[in-house]
Design a protein around this motif. Structure first.
Motif, PDB file in Angstrom:
ATOM      1  N   VAL A  26      68.559  31.137  45.096  1.00 19.90           N
ATOM      2  CA  VAL A  26      69.345  32.253  44.607  1.00 19.90           C
ATOM      3  C   VAL A  26      69.324  32.134  43.096  1.00 19.90           C
ATOM      4  CG1 VAL A  26      71.607  33.340  44.626  1.00 19.90           C
ATOM      5  CG2 VAL A  26      70.805  32.113  46.642  1.00 19.90           C
ATOM      6  N   TYR A  55      76.381  29.526  49.008  1.00 17.97           N
ATOM      7  CA  TYR A  55      75.432  30.485  49.583  1.00 17.97           C
ATOM      8  C   TYR A  55      74.693  29.816  50.720  1.00 17.97           C
ATOM      9  CZ  TYR A  55      76.149  33.132  45.306  1.00 17.97           C
ATOM     10  OH  TYR A  55      76.706  33.826  44.285  1.00 17.97           O
ATOM     11  N   TYR A  59      70.429  33.314  52.539  1.00 16.47           N
ATOM     12  CA  TYR A  59      70.867  34.368  51.625  1.00 16.47           C
ATOM     13  C   TYR A  59      69.678  34.954  50.876  1.00 16.47           C
ATOM     14  CZ  TYR A  59      73.291  36.724  47.816  1.00 16.47           C
ATOM     15  OH  TYR A  59      73.732  37.659  46.928  1.00 16.47           O
ATOM     16  N   ASN A  60      69.596  36.278  50.859  1.00 12.18           N
ATOM     17  CA  ASN A  60      68.565  37.016  50.142  1.00 12.18           C
ATOM     18  C   ASN A  60      67.153  36.773  50.697  1.00 12.18           C
ATOM     19  OD1 ASN A  60      68.024  38.954  48.282  1.00 12.18           O
ATOM     20  ND2 ASN A  60      67.813  37.557  46.564  1.00 12.18           N
ATOM     21  N   HIS A  64      68.621  36.855  56.454  1.00 11.17           N
ATOM     22  CA  HIS A  64      70.021  37.033  56.064  1.00 11.17           C
ATOM     23  C   HIS A  64      70.706  38.004  57.017  1.00 11.17           C
ATOM     24  CE1 HIS A  64      73.414  37.030  53.365  1.00 11.17           C
ATOM     25  NE2 HIS A  64      73.396  38.342  53.310  1.00 11.17           N
TER      26      HIS A  64
END
Length: 129
Positions: A26, A55, A59-60, A64
């Protein structure tokens, strides 16, 4: 088809699926909005050094907010990317016990970001089997 079976065998547990996702960092913390270097903590989570926001590893990424489990999602990803010919959404839904709409939407998400992750290169680099 042999290639997809071999990759499924290599990624047979959730822990083995999380490891390649650790490479996707991230870049920006959502709360701070400043570039921060995130470090890894237990249970495959990343934390911002400044605000301590955690996170998940997914995530991303394509995985997700997947509600049917990371292992199923990883195996579907392997089938769509590495199997020749590509399986239909109805076949994926039947094989992985999903609704047609869920299988179709996840397959479209994979196709949209087709070059997301090259698992063959990852396995060769880390000598996993």
């Amino acid at each position: 088809m042999n290639q997809s079976k071999q990759l499924k065998k290599s990624f047979s547990s959730i822990e083995k699926c999380y490891i390649p996702l650790l490479n996707y960092e991230v870049k920006t913390c959502v709360k701070v909005w400043i570039m921060r270097i995130l470090y890894y903590i237990k249970n495959f989570e990343k934390t911002c050094k400044k605000c301590k926001t955690r996170y998940k590893t997914t995530y991303n990424t394509l995985f997700h907010n997947v509600r049917f489990g990371l292992l199923k999602a990883f195996h579907i990803y392997i089938e769509v990317v590495y199997r020749e010919p590509q399986p239909k959404a109805s076949e994926l839904a039947r094989r992985y016990n999903l609704t047609y709409k869920t299988a179709y939407n996840f397959k479209q998400k994979i196709i949209k970001d087709f070059g997301f992750m090259n698992l063959e290169v990852y396995l060769k680099k880390n000598r996993l089997s």
